[in-house]
Scaffold this active site. Sequence first.
Site, PDB file in Angstrom:
ATOM      1  N   CYS A   9      -9.900  -3.770 -10.225  1.00  0.00           N
ATOM      2  CA  CYS A   9      -9.502  -2.685  -9.644  1.00  0.00           C
ATOM      3  C   CYS A   9      -8.060  -2.748  -8.903  1.00  0.00           C
ATOM      4  CB  CYS A   9     -10.556  -2.253  -8.415  1.00  0.00           C
ATOM      5  SG  CYS A   9     -10.731  -3.099  -7.182  1.00  0.00           S
TER       6      CYS A   9
ATOM      7  N   GLU B   7     -11.123 -11.110  -4.541  1.00  0.00           N
ATOM      8  CA  GLU B   7      -9.751 -11.402  -4.288  1.00  0.00           C
ATOM      9  C   GLU B   7      -9.247 -12.297  -3.449  1.00  0.00           C
ATOM     10  OE1 GLU B   7      -8.867  -7.663  -2.123  1.00  0.00           O
ATOM     11  OE2 GLU B   7     -10.642  -7.647  -1.042  1.00  0.00           O
TER      12      GLU B   7
ATOM     13  N   HIS C 219       0.816  -1.246  -0.098  1.00  0.00           N
ATOM     14  CA  HIS C 219      -0.055  -0.127  -0.061  1.00  0.00           C
ATOM     15  C   HIS C 219       0.570   1.312  -0.195  1.00  0.00           C
ATOM     16  CE1 HIS C 219      -3.274  -2.857   0.583  1.00  0.00           C
ATOM     17  NE2 HIS C 219      -3.848  -1.941   0.002  1.00  0.00           N
TER      18      HIS C 219
ATOM     19  N   ASP D  94      -4.822  -8.810  -4.254  1.00  0.00           N
ATOM     20  CA  ASP D  94      -4.863  -9.825  -3.360  1.00  0.00           C
ATOM     21  C   ASP D  94      -4.965 -10.882  -3.887  1.00  0.00           C
ATOM     22  OD1 ASP D  94      -4.231  -8.816  -0.546  1.00  0.00           O
ATOM     23  OD2 ASP D  94      -6.309  -7.551  -0.889  1.00  0.00           O
TER      24      ASP D  94
END
Length: 589
Positions: free
Chosen positions: A510, A439, A196, A463
């Site tokens: 996404c 995910e 992230h 993920d």
Amino acid sequence: MEAQRELELKGIGVSPGIVAGPVLLLKSDDVPLPEYAISAEGVPREMLRLEAALIETRRQLNEIQRRVGEAMGSESAGIFEAHLHVVDDPSFVDEIYRDVREKKKNIEKILFEVAERYAQTLLQMEDDYLRERATDIRDVTRRILRNLAGGGGDLLAGLESPRVLVSRNIAPSEMAAFDRRKILGVVTELGSPTSHTAIMARAMELPAIVGMPGICGRMADGDRVILDGVRGILVLHPSPSREEDYGRIARSRAVIQKRLSGLKEEEAVTRDGHAVVLSANIEMPADVDAVWERGARGIGLFRSEYLFMAEAGDPGEERQYKAYAEVARRIMPESVIIRTLDLGGDKIAVAGKIQEDANPFLGWRAIRLCLDRPAMFKAQLRAILRASAHNPKLRIMYPMISNVGEVDRANALLEECKAELSASGMAFNPAIEAGVMIEIPSAALTADLIAPKVKFFSIGTNDLVQYTLAVDRGNDRIAHLYEPTHPAVLQLIRHTVEAGRRHGIWTGVCGETAGNPVLVPLLLGLGVDELSTSPGAVPLVKDIIRHIRLSEAQDLAEAVRGLSTGAEILGRCRALVRRVAPEILELAE
Ligand code: PEP
Ligand code: MG
């Protein structure tokens, strides 16, 4: 003085752009902790030192709070409020004074001891909220210790010119607090493209390289570097000819970028007329500007957890409502998908909002955490529902779904919230669409069972890849094993899209693969309807969409079916892009 020898170092380029400038080494991990005895006469001096450090800490916290407030809305700067409470807590400070007098030790040592005692006491508490305060105490203590050492608590304070930040690791929440104007780029020892921190760097359009173990030890503050965030190359002490080469590359990329910026108003449509919904991912309400500027069609993923990460805890219904309503209004007439809280994994709130898990990515994360805390979850659902009154295309999405039961429970809570809002006469869109992130492999494999309960799928490849291949998405040591083109991943994507089609719902992507122009044709060929990526990547993705035919993309997806390795499949993807739009490769790798 003899020029220092040039050194080229390779890491993982995670956010594009070339920048050159002096280094600022961030040693946020090592807080100075000297220990020595003082005389009785030395006590007042230690107290004065503490006083000065507390004043400076307060000033820094106010300043950061202001900056975060500007970037994320004033409601979101609350975490620093909790830190200020620690600094202003008279019993905390009194206890430190008493111990300095009694134990005759320097202030750093005593401050650390008292803070740890507080933290340990809080950690024993039953109440989650109080336990979480332990991290606030530790965080702010580190800041005070840095100030006692004269190092400055605001890591960027006093910088006259912007620098390339080099650090072992930077938490996403720390990134969010940085003043963008003071940073040229970011280099970290740890991390990977889908950590992230990397996602945050892309959101801030900050050139970045991660996965450079030992890099901090190889340079000093002020050393000049060139950072190439596309190729993941860091050049230390660049020679004049290297500076010239990079100047040329940067100029040629700038020309391409200028052409790309001309695509803002253009549609994301393939040469054979297939329209793709190309939207953007955001982390904070302020990012909506970038969505418009980069020519995206709406927001495909609003990572709501950043609101929680910037707060001292749960921001509550009202603050969330304000943030969501602001996004809903500002993105009109386009759509926005608000994802419910996805804390956990590497998204530990800055002050460690949640208990530590032994395996955070496999632990108490996202929907699991929300279903265990229905009051908190319902406050978020109500806030989202209320925001839907401002935009009929506002959708809701649940992360980390691993079984049908979780969807049922989340939907049931959503219905409960609708009933409560109706009863109290609050406006919302009763037909709001709810979807799920796919995910986790179990969700992809059971997509046929999940589809009847939702209105859309959004594949979170970040993920999905890590869970399918058992490769931690943030671990640079195994980054080479993290293959979005692995045949197993492609099978799961194909399966999800087909299940969606059978049930008449659309499927988007996404995860970060949606922003990689090399992989975009493959995703479209697999039948993906929507792509959502960081705003900065939108022009490039639009460009590749406009250069290919859907039929070519479908042929590609068909051709890779028989291939057995991710590398071969990636090679085919590259070959297609090289053929139809070679210029794109220059910006993409
Ligand atoms: C993903 O997993 O691909 C995703 C988009 O969610 P996040 O990166 O926030 O986990
Ligand atoms: Mg995810």
